[in-house]
Design a protein around this motif. Structure first.
Motif, PDB file in Angstrom:
ATOM      1  N   LEU A 181     -36.133  -5.916 -18.831  1.00 43.33           N
ATOM      2  CA  LEU A 181     -35.969  -5.076 -19.666  1.00 43.33           C
ATOM      3  C   LEU A 181     -34.111  -5.736 -20.066  1.00 43.33           C
ATOM      4  O   LEU A 181     -33.359  -4.102 -20.115  1.00 43.33           O
ATOM      5  CB  LEU A 181     -35.965  -4.078 -18.746  1.00 43.33           C
ATOM      6  CG  LEU A 181     -37.396  -3.862 -18.336  1.00 43.33           C
ATOM      7  CD1 LEU A 181     -37.543  -2.584 -17.916  1.00 43.33           C
ATOM      8  CD2 LEU A 181     -38.191  -3.245 -19.669  1.00 43.33           C
ATOM      9  N   ARG A 200     -44.673   8.748 -11.547  1.00 44.11           N
ATOM     10  CA  ARG A 200     -43.774   7.887 -11.830  1.00 44.11           C
ATOM     11  C   ARG A 200     -43.556   6.918 -12.122  1.00 44.11           C
ATOM     12  O   ARG A 200     -43.155   6.145 -13.062  1.00 44.11           O
ATOM     13  CB  ARG A 200     -43.328   7.400 -10.364  1.00 44.11           C
ATOM     14  CG  ARG A 200     -42.714   6.490  -9.803  1.00 44.11           C
ATOM     15  CD  ARG A 200     -40.730   6.643 -10.120  1.00 44.11           C
ATOM     16  NE  ARG A 200     -40.547   5.817 -10.371  1.00 44.11           N
ATOM     17  CZ  ARG A 200     -39.918   4.222 -11.141  1.00 44.11           C
ATOM     18  NH1 ARG A 200     -41.144   3.782 -11.927  1.00 44.11           N
ATOM     19  NH2 ARG A 200     -39.595   3.555 -10.581  1.00 44.11           N
ATOM     20  N   THR A 225     -41.271   4.907 -17.844  1.00 46.20           N
ATOM     21  CA  THR A 225     -40.584   3.655 -18.710  1.00 46.20           C
ATOM     22  C   THR A 225     -41.764   4.267 -19.812  1.00 46.20           C
ATOM     23  O   THR A 225     -40.510   4.081 -21.017  1.00 46.20           O
ATOM     24  CB  THR A 225     -41.049   2.968 -18.415  1.00 46.20           C
ATOM     25  OG1 THR A 225     -40.634   2.172 -16.800  1.00 46.20           O
ATOM     26  CG2 THR A 225     -40.744   1.623 -18.569  1.00 46.20           C
ATOM     27  N   LYS A 268     -31.227   0.743 -21.159  1.00 50.34           N
ATOM     28  CA  LYS A 268     -31.717   0.966 -19.999  1.00 50.34           C
ATOM     29  C   LYS A 268     -30.451  -0.421 -19.319  1.00 50.34           C
ATOM     30  O   LYS A 268     -30.579  -0.953 -19.632  1.00 50.34           O
ATOM     31  CB  LYS A 268     -33.226   0.448 -19.992  1.00 50.34           C
ATOM     32  CG  LYS A 268     -34.417   0.821 -21.210  1.00 50.34           C
ATOM     33  CD  LYS A 268     -35.260   0.567 -20.321  1.00 50.34           C
ATOM     34  CE  LYS A 268     -36.316   0.683 -19.433  1.00 50.34           C
ATOM     35  NZ  LYS A 268     -36.671   2.376 -19.112  1.00 50.34           N
ATOM     36  N   PHE A 311     -34.036   8.189 -13.274  1.00 55.84           N
ATOM     37  CA  PHE A 311     -35.396   7.788 -12.595  1.00 55.84           C
ATOM     38  C   PHE A 311     -35.064   6.560 -11.214  1.00 55.84           C
ATOM     39  O   PHE A 311     -33.927   5.518 -11.367  1.00 55.84           O
ATOM     40  CB  PHE A 311     -36.657   7.767 -12.051  1.00 55.84           C
ATOM     41  CG  PHE A 311     -37.026   6.666 -13.148  1.00 55.84           C
ATOM     42  CD1 PHE A 311     -36.814   7.138 -14.657  1.00 55.84           C
ATOM     43  CD2 PHE A 311     -37.544   5.684 -12.650  1.00 55.84           C
ATOM     44  CE1 PHE A 311     -36.894   5.539 -15.509  1.00 55.84           C
ATOM     45  CE2 PHE A 311     -38.224   4.542 -13.761  1.00 55.84           C
ATOM     46  CZ  PHE A 311     -37.576   4.653 -15.047  1.00 55.84           C
ATOM     47  N   HIS A 346     -35.416   4.249  -7.479  1.00 54.59           N
ATOM     48  CA  HIS A 346     -36.107   3.500  -6.413  1.00 54.59           C
ATOM     49  C   HIS A 346     -34.992   4.522  -5.151  1.00 54.59           C
ATOM     50  O   HIS A 346     -34.410   3.464  -4.282  1.00 54.59           O
ATOM     51  CB  HIS A 346     -36.346   1.803  -6.216  1.00 54.59           C
ATOM     52  CG  HIS A 346     -36.863   1.191  -8.013  1.00 54.59           C
ATOM     53  ND1 HIS A 346     -38.151   1.955  -6.975  1.00 54.59           N
ATOM     54  CD2 HIS A 346     -36.670   1.190  -8.467  1.00 54.59           C
ATOM     55  CE1 HIS A 346     -38.637   0.802  -8.924  1.00 54.59           C
ATOM     56  NE2 HIS A 346     -37.365   0.019  -9.377  1.00 54.59           N
ATOM     57  N   HIS A 405     -32.435   3.974 -12.485  1.00 56.08           N
ATOM     58  CA  HIS A 405     -32.914   3.509 -13.056  1.00 56.08           C
ATOM     59  C   HIS A 405     -32.151   4.890 -14.427  1.00 56.08           C
ATOM     60  O   HIS A 405     -32.728   5.904 -14.560  1.00 56.08           O
ATOM     61  CB  HIS A 405     -34.062   3.582 -13.816  1.00 56.08           C
ATOM     62  CG  HIS A 405     -34.657   2.362 -13.068  1.00 56.08           C
ATOM     63  ND1 HIS A 405     -34.205   1.495 -13.017  1.00 56.08           N
ATOM     64  CD2 HIS A 405     -35.917   1.881 -12.560  1.00 56.08           C
ATOM     65  CE1 HIS A 405     -34.875   0.202 -12.111  1.00 56.08           C
ATOM     66  NE2 HIS A 405     -35.863   1.143 -11.741  1.00 56.08           N
ATOM     67  N   GLU A 458     -31.889  -5.058  -9.856  1.00 58.32           N
ATOM     68  CA  GLU A 458     -33.119  -5.405  -9.893  1.00 58.32           C
ATOM     69  C   GLU A 458     -33.284  -5.932 -11.247  1.00 58.32           C
ATOM     70  O   GLU A 458     -34.968  -7.154 -10.885  1.00 58.32           O
ATOM     71  CB  GLU A 458     -34.752  -4.472  -9.514  1.00 58.32           C
ATOM     72  CG  GLU A 458     -34.591  -3.314  -9.955  1.00 58.32           C
ATOM     73  CD  GLU A 458     -35.979  -2.303  -9.628  1.00 58.32           C
ATOM     74  OE1 GLU A 458     -36.497  -2.941  -8.792  1.00 58.32           O
ATOM     75  OE2 GLU A 458     -36.670  -1.733 -10.529  1.00 58.32           O
ATOM     76  N   HIS A 459     -33.271  -5.448 -12.805  1.00 59.43           N
ATOM     77  CA  HIS A 459     -33.609  -5.858 -14.023  1.00 59.43           C
ATOM     78  C   HIS A 459     -32.789  -7.758 -14.040  1.00 59.43           C
ATOM     79  O   HIS A 459     -33.797  -8.449 -15.248  1.00 59.43           O
ATOM     80  CB  HIS A 459     -32.952  -5.377 -14.929  1.00 59.43           C
ATOM     81  CG  HIS A 459     -34.015  -3.994 -14.242  1.00 59.43           C
ATOM     82  ND1 HIS A 459     -34.182  -2.985 -14.958  1.00 59.43           N
ATOM     83  CD2 HIS A 459     -35.330  -3.665 -13.830  1.00 59.43           C
ATOM     84  CE1 HIS A 459     -34.980  -1.908 -14.456  1.00 59.43           C
ATOM     85  NE2 HIS A 459     -35.687  -2.771 -13.459  1.00 59.43           N
TER      86      HIS A 459
END
Ligand code: FAD
Ligand code: MLT
Ligand code: ZN
Length: 463
Positions: free
Chosen positions: A81, A329, A333, A346, A379, A381, A388, A420-421
């Motif tokens: 992403l 959930r 995306t 993003k 949204f 984790h 995100h 994380e991306h």
């Protein structure tokens, strides 16, 4: 022979000799799907897309490219992403480049049920690894909504987090061994199922998160784990982020294990519902916490007791895997991508848990304080402090200033611009917000040592 071949670069026939005629694509239509990323924000050009089948073929392709000064953009499932899986848009015509796709590298070894590990080729999907692990009564500790396309090489190269991160750690923590082709074509292989093995530097760990800039990962030896005997999934509507964090603490305090902890906002849940999914509950709440818990005894009974005393607007509790609850959930995306009038900006950030309520409030308001108003949908984790930040309807010309605004909030809250991306092409100019000068110099030294000519994923991670 096609008409285009006469315009092919001189090295293309050598690559055909290595991987087979049909696996060097040079026709624009055949290459198109490899040249734009999942978000639609990043597109580039390439002279060819090359699809090797074996490690030896990868080594030969990389060596031939090194000899002809051809750059290589490595691509797995192309679900990244941050634009790292596609070539640059601003490539000079005199700098040749191929996309090296791992799509044909799909072998999975037999599971080692005693050592709890499995070796896979780089192009194997997360879903396929988990299905193979499941047949041996085990599970793959990495899971994410892109599981049917994201590959072993991709999750290692991005050090993917995902929905099991809170319980099992990130992808780096699952890598026992690795095989990779270096920029000059040599094969590096560190392959042992030993959990204790301290002979020098952690090279597999270094390649985790390297985003295709240090080597082409060809095989990975992954750790597998026993799945929990049973889980319970709860979606609780809450008014405040603090209430969601309080629920996580209460669950842990009662001796349950948190298998996943995700947060959604009312705007996100409503959007997913508009796109056809059932709401978890009828009541609108500012936030919705999705919590999956395992543990000894009556998990559901304990969860219900906790909910009785908690400040929740509404809650639904189901035995795992509760796929319909998870779908709300996981569809965020795609629904967000479909709803935006422009490619979504993003941004994947993290902040310390103590700063999460304040950061989420500030990030939700970003659309009001930038030059071009936009729609933020947050949204993420929650258990990892990972939000995100999706900004919808941002014209390309405003993407930079909107991004800068988000990162200012994140930096002020002691957070990271990439949870994380990864950095990819999207965040290159902001790495100084997360790493000191010396830190970035050391990373550059590592890059130069392993890829002195800068042929692997040029423009990714470094400007
Ligand atoms: P690609 O997109 O093809 O490549 C990503 C990067 O890895 C690029 O820099 C590429 O050059 C490099 N790379 C790929 N293969 C290799 C290789 N063999 N050797 C060296 N470098 C390589 N990410 C998360 O972390 N957590 C999530 O929860 C999550 N959920 C997602 C949900 C959806 C619906 C989508 C679309 C994406 C999601 N992602 C998530 C992002 C993405 O799926 C991950 O980054 C994933 O790890 C990328 O894997 P891939 O095979 O698609 O890699
Ligand atoms: C997720 O957790 O679903 C992702 O990382 C994908 C996204 O950020 O859209
Ligand atoms: Zn995520």
């Amino acid at each position: 022979m096609t008409g285009n071949r006469t315009r092919d670069p001189f090295w293309a026939d050598d690559l055909r000799g290595i991987v087979g005629d049909t696996h060097v694509l040079t026709e624009p239509d055949a290459m198109a799907g490899h040249l734009t990323d999942w978000t639609g924000r990043f597109s580039g050009t390439a002279d060819a897309v090359v699809r090797p089948r074996t490690t030896d073929q990868v080594a030969a392709v990389v060596a031939r490219c090194a000899g002809a000064d051809v750059a290589i953009c490595v691509q797995g499932g192309n679900t990244g992403l941050v634009g790292g899986s596609v070539p640059p848009a601003d490539r000079r015509p005199d700098t040749p480049l191929i996309v090296l796709s791992t799509v044909r590298m799909s072998d999975i070894d037999e599971v080692d049920a005693v050592g709890r590990c499995v070796g896979v080729q780089a192009g194997v999907t997360v879903d396929a690894i988990d299905r193979r692990a499941g047949a041996a009564g085990l599970t793959f500790p990495v899971d994410l909504a892109s599981r049917e396309s994201a590959t072993a090489g991709g999750v290692v190269a991005t050090n993917a987090g995902g929905i099991r991160m809170i319980r099992r750690g990130n992808t780096r923590a699952q890598v026992l061994g690795i095989e990779a082709v270096l920029a000059d074509g040599r094969i590096l292989r560190r392959w042992t199922s030993l959990v204790k093995d301290n002979v020098g530097y952690d090279l597999p760990g270094l390649l985790a998160g390297s985003e295709g800039t240090l080597a082409v990962i060809t095989r990975v030896l992954f750790r597998l784990v026993a799945p929990p005997a049973a889980t319970v999934v709860t979606v609780a509507g809450v008014r405040h982020v603090e209430d969601a964090l309080g629920l996580l603490d209460a669950v842990a305090d009662r001796g349950l294990t948190i298998e996943a902890a995700e947060i959604m906002t009312e705007a996100g849940v409503a959007l997913v519902h508009e796109h056809g999914l059932r709401r978890p509950s009828a009541s609108a709440s500012p936030f919705h916490l999705l919590l999956e818990a395992s543990g000894p005894g009556d998990i559901e009974g304990v969860v219900l007791e906790i909910l009785d005393d908690a400040p929740v607007v509404d809650a639904v509790v189901e035995p795992g895997p509760a796929r319909a609850l998870w779908a709300v959930r996981e569809q965020h995306t795609e629904s967000i991508a479909r709803a935006s009038t422009t490619p979504v900006v993003k941004l994947d950030v993290s902040v310390p848990l103590r700063a999460l309520p304040e950061a989420m409030a500030e990030l939700s308001a970003v659309g009001e304080v930038v030059d071009h108003p936009c729609r933020p949908i947050l949204f993420g984790h929650i258990g990892d402090g990972n939000i995100h930040v999706n900004l919808l309807d941002v014209p390309e010309a405003a993407a930079h200033s909107v991004t800068a605004r988000v990162f200012t909030v994140v930096a002020a809250n002691g957070g990271s611009i990439s949870a994380e991306h990864g950095i990819g092409r999207a965040k290159v100019q902001w790495t100084d917000l997360g790493r000191s000068d010396v830190d970035r110099e050391v990373m550059r030294t590592v890059k130069d040592a392993l890829d002195p000519a800068g042929m692997l994923n040029p423009g990714v991670l470094f400007g």
